[in-house]
Motif scaffolding. Structure first.
Motif, PDB file in Angstrom:
ATOM      1  N   ARG A 154       0.932  -1.112  -0.127  1.00  0.00           N
ATOM      2  CA  ARG A 154      -0.105  -0.190   0.124  1.00  0.00           C
ATOM      3  C   ARG A 154       0.634   1.070  -0.174  1.00  0.00           C
ATOM      4  NH1 ARG A 154      -5.492  -0.745   2.366  1.00  0.00           N
ATOM      5  NH2 ARG A 154      -5.553   1.583   1.763  1.00  0.00           N
ATOM      6  N   LEU A 155       0.618   2.291  -0.958  1.00  0.00           N
ATOM      7  CA  LEU A 155       1.320   3.498  -0.947  1.00  0.00           C
ATOM      8  C   LEU A 155       0.265   4.490  -0.785  1.00  0.00           C
ATOM      9  CD1 LEU A 155       3.360   2.804  -4.256  1.00  0.00           C
ATOM     10  CD2 LEU A 155       4.107   2.417  -1.966  1.00  0.00           C
ATOM     11  N   ASP A 156      -1.064   4.220  -0.355  1.00  0.00           N
ATOM     12  CA  ASP A 156      -1.903   5.291  -0.263  1.00  0.00           C
ATOM     13  C   ASP A 156      -2.215   5.605   1.198  1.00  0.00           C
ATOM     14  OD1 ASP A 156      -3.074   2.692   0.061  1.00  0.00           O
ATOM     15  OD2 ASP A 156      -4.930   3.481  -0.361  1.00  0.00           O
ATOM     16  N   LEU A 157      -1.202   5.043   2.215  1.00  0.00           N
ATOM     17  CA  LEU A 157      -1.578   5.353   3.706  1.00  0.00           C
ATOM     18  C   LEU A 157      -0.394   5.268   4.556  1.00  0.00           C
ATOM     19  CD1 LEU A 157      -1.270   2.268   5.160  1.00  0.00           C
ATOM     20  CD2 LEU A 157      -3.595   1.980   4.248  1.00  0.00           C
ATOM     21  N   ASN A 158      -0.411   5.911   5.640  1.00  0.00           N
ATOM     22  CA  ASN A 158       0.608   5.822   6.592  1.00  0.00           C
ATOM     23  C   ASN A 158       0.144   5.070   7.764  1.00  0.00           C
ATOM     24  OD1 ASN A 158       2.189   8.042   5.156  1.00  0.00           O
ATOM     25  ND2 ASN A 158       0.996   9.575   6.041  1.00  0.00           N
ATOM     26  N   TYR A 159       1.066   4.430   8.391  1.00  0.00           N
ATOM     27  CA  TYR A 159       0.931   3.577   9.413  1.00  0.00           C
ATOM     28  C   TYR A 159       1.687   4.279  10.790  1.00  0.00           C
ATOM     29  CZ  TYR A 159       1.357  -0.488  12.584  1.00  0.00           C
ATOM     30  OH  TYR A 159       1.441  -1.329  13.699  1.00  0.00           O
ATOM     31  N   TYR A 160       0.644   4.117  11.541  1.00  0.00           N
ATOM     32  CA  TYR A 160       1.108   4.970  12.753  1.00  0.00           C
ATOM     33  C   TYR A 160       0.933   4.019  14.254  1.00  0.00           C
ATOM     34  CZ  TYR A 160       0.292   9.257  10.491  1.00  0.00           C
ATOM     35  OH  TYR A 160       0.150  10.322   9.435  1.00  0.00           O
ATOM     36  N   ASP A 161       1.837   4.355  15.038  1.00  0.00           N
ATOM     37  CA  ASP A 161       1.831   3.416  16.566  1.00  0.00           C
ATOM     38  C   ASP A 161       1.686   4.581  17.605  1.00  0.00           C
ATOM     39  OD1 ASP A 161       2.228   0.691  16.015  1.00  0.00           O
ATOM     40  OD2 ASP A 161       4.335   0.890  16.311  1.00  0.00           O
ATOM     41  N   PHE A 162       1.181   3.796  18.512  1.00  0.00           N
ATOM     42  CA  PHE A 162       1.180   4.804  19.941  1.00  0.00           C
ATOM     43  C   PHE A 162       1.470   3.767  21.044  1.00  0.00           C
ATOM     44  CE2 PHE A 162      -0.048   6.728  23.876  1.00  0.00           C
ATOM     45  CZ  PHE A 162      -0.012   8.005  23.423  1.00  0.00           C
ATOM     46  N   THR A 163       2.547   3.594  21.737  1.00  0.00           N
ATOM     47  CA  THR A 163       2.758   2.850  22.736  1.00  0.00           C
ATOM     48  C   THR A 163       2.122   3.137  23.887  1.00  0.00           C
ATOM     49  OG1 THR A 163       5.033   2.248  21.583  1.00  0.00           O
ATOM     50  CG2 THR A 163       4.831   1.758  24.071  1.00  0.00           C
ATOM     51  N   LEU A 164       1.204   1.917  24.320  1.00  0.00           N
ATOM     52  CA  LEU A 164       0.612   2.244  25.790  1.00  0.00           C
ATOM     53  C   LEU A 164       1.432   1.630  27.077  1.00  0.00           C
ATOM     54  CD1 LEU A 164      -2.933   1.039  24.348  1.00  0.00           C
ATOM     55  CD2 LEU A 164      -2.295   3.383  24.957  1.00  0.00           C
ATOM     56  N   ASN A 165       2.429   0.763  26.607  1.00  0.00           N
ATOM     57  CA  ASN A 165       3.285   0.277  27.674  1.00  0.00           C
ATOM     58  C   ASN A 165       4.685   0.322  27.118  1.00  0.00           C
ATOM     59  OD1 ASN A 165       4.402  -1.338  29.637  1.00  0.00           O
ATOM     60  ND2 ASN A 165       2.873  -2.946  29.739  1.00  0.00           N
ATOM     61  N   GLU A 166       5.516   1.128  27.728  1.00  0.00           N
ATOM     62  CA  GLU A 166       6.804   1.412  27.290  1.00  0.00           C
ATOM     63  C   GLU A 166       7.630   0.161  27.971  1.00  0.00           C
ATOM     64  OE1 GLU A 166       8.116   3.858  25.734  1.00  0.00           O
ATOM     65  OE2 GLU A 166       6.248   5.000  25.563  1.00  0.00           O
ATOM     66  N   ALA A 167       7.196  -0.557  28.628  1.00  0.00           N
ATOM     67  CA  ALA A 167       8.014  -1.743  29.030  1.00  0.00           C
ATOM     68  C   ALA A 167       7.862  -2.799  27.946  1.00  0.00           C
ATOM     69  CB  ALA A 167       7.325  -2.603  30.276  1.00  0.00           C
ATOM     70  N   ASN A 168       7.065  -2.861  27.106  1.00  0.00           N
ATOM     71  CA  ASN A 168       6.986  -3.778  25.959  1.00  0.00           C
ATOM     72  C   ASN A 168       7.830  -3.249  24.632  1.00  0.00           C
ATOM     73  OD1 ASN A 168       5.845  -6.054  24.514  1.00  0.00           O
ATOM     74  ND2 ASN A 168       4.293  -4.813  23.620  1.00  0.00           N
ATOM     75  N   ILE A 169       9.023  -3.440  24.967  1.00  0.00           N
ATOM     76  CA  ILE A 169      10.198  -3.110  23.959  1.00  0.00           C
ATOM     77  C   ILE A 169      10.278  -4.328  23.008  1.00  0.00           C
ATOM     78  CG2 ILE A 169      11.420  -1.685  25.505  1.00  0.00           C
ATOM     79  CD1 ILE A 169      13.343  -3.779  25.988  1.00  0.00           C
ATOM     80  N   THR A 170      10.944  -3.889  21.845  1.00  0.00           N
ATOM     81  CA  THR A 170      11.146  -4.835  20.824  1.00  0.00           C
ATOM     82  C   THR A 170      12.900  -5.083  20.531  1.00  0.00           C
ATOM     83  OG1 THR A 170       9.384  -4.361  19.345  1.00  0.00           O
ATOM     84  CG2 THR A 170      11.188  -5.299  18.300  1.00  0.00           C
ATOM     85  N   ALA A 171      13.114  -6.256  20.792  1.00  0.00           N
ATOM     86  CA  ALA A 171      14.751  -6.642  20.661  1.00  0.00           C
ATOM     87  C   ALA A 171      14.812  -7.155  19.183  1.00  0.00           C
ATOM     88  CB  ALA A 171      15.120  -7.622  21.717  1.00  0.00           C
ATOM     89  N   PHE A 172      15.782  -6.930  18.469  1.00  0.00           N
ATOM     90  CA  PHE A 172      15.946  -7.632  17.177  1.00  0.00           C
ATOM     91  C   PHE A 172      17.271  -8.510  17.056  1.00  0.00           C
ATOM     92  CE2 PHE A 172      13.571  -3.834  16.077  1.00  0.00           C
ATOM     93  CZ  PHE A 172      12.914  -4.304  15.092  1.00  0.00           C
ATOM     94  N   ASN A 173      17.045  -9.727  16.569  1.00  0.00           N
ATOM     95  CA  ASN A 173      17.847 -10.727  16.633  1.00  0.00           C
ATOM     96  C   ASN A 173      18.974 -10.156  15.630  1.00  0.00           C
ATOM     97  OD1 ASN A 173      16.284 -12.161  18.036  1.00  0.00           O
ATOM     98  ND2 ASN A 173      15.430 -13.455  16.373  1.00  0.00           N
ATOM     99  N   GLU A 174      20.354 -10.434  16.299  1.00  0.00           N
ATOM    100  CA  GLU A 174      21.383  -9.767  15.392  1.00  0.00           C
ATOM    101  C   GLU A 174      22.366 -11.035  14.941  1.00  0.00           C
ATOM    102  OE1 GLU A 174      21.917  -6.741  14.631  1.00  0.00           O
ATOM    103  OE2 GLU A 174      20.242  -5.786  15.896  1.00  0.00           O
ATOM    104  N   GLN A 175      21.713 -12.264  15.060  1.00  0.00           N
ATOM    105  CA  GLN A 175      22.491 -13.266  14.440  1.00  0.00           C
ATOM    106  C   GLN A 175      23.178 -13.235  13.064  1.00  0.00           C
ATOM    107  OE1 GLN A 175      19.849 -16.638  15.112  1.00  0.00           O
ATOM    108  NE2 GLN A 175      20.088 -16.277  17.219  1.00  0.00           N
TER     109      GLN A 175
END
Length: 148
Positions: A127-148
């Motif tokens: 899709r090129l016709d929209l923007n995706y937005y996020d709003f974090t409700l819980n700052e403890a829910n962090i994302t870690a990316f595998n670096e392997q």
């Protein structure tokens, strides 16, 4: 073999997620409790692929009653390019159709070249016709990316 995912698959699925380079795992949402909550809300739509008794692919799939969404679509690197990913996608989409869901979406990181190529190859539309937005409700829910 493609089958419905259950919470009993969690340890093996989590191990698969940890093996995939660049895969983002959220501290709360992807915990056993988070996945259990997701599967209880969506008991028929998430799937795993099993080869030789081992889980080699998975999709978390759910819906809100209107639109389905895929999360954490992955196939073990050693099993890619054998139709497993597409078979899982078809199985989850069929489960959504049975629940009268007519559209499904997903998010792929822009740097995920392998994933983006897969989605384009099997007929999904970027899709090129929209923007995706996020709003974090819980700052403890962090994302870690595998670096392997």
């Amino acid at each position: 073999m493609i089958r419905v995912m259950t919470i009993d698959d969690y340890d093996e699925v989590y191990h698969l997620w940890k093996k995939i380079r660049g895969f983002g795992i959220r501290s709360i949402d992807d915990s056993r409790e988070g996945v259990d909550r997701f599967l209880k809300r969506n008991p028929t739509t998430s799937v795993v692929a099993v080869e030789d008794g081992t889980i080699v692919g998975s999709i978390l799939c759910g819906h809100d009653g209107r639109r389905g969404c895929f999360y954490h679509v992955c196939v073990d690197e050693a099993y890619r390019r054998h139709g497993i990913g597409k078979a899982m996608v078809v199985a989850s989409m069929e489960a959504l159709r049975k629940e009268k869901i007519n559209k499904v979406c997903l998010i792929a990181f822009t740097k995920n070249d392998i994933g983006n190529a897969f989605w384009n190859t099997i007929g999904w539309t970027k899709r090129l016709d929209l923007n995706y937005y996020d709003f974090t409700l819980n700052e403890a829910n962090i994302t870690a990316f595998n670096e392997q």
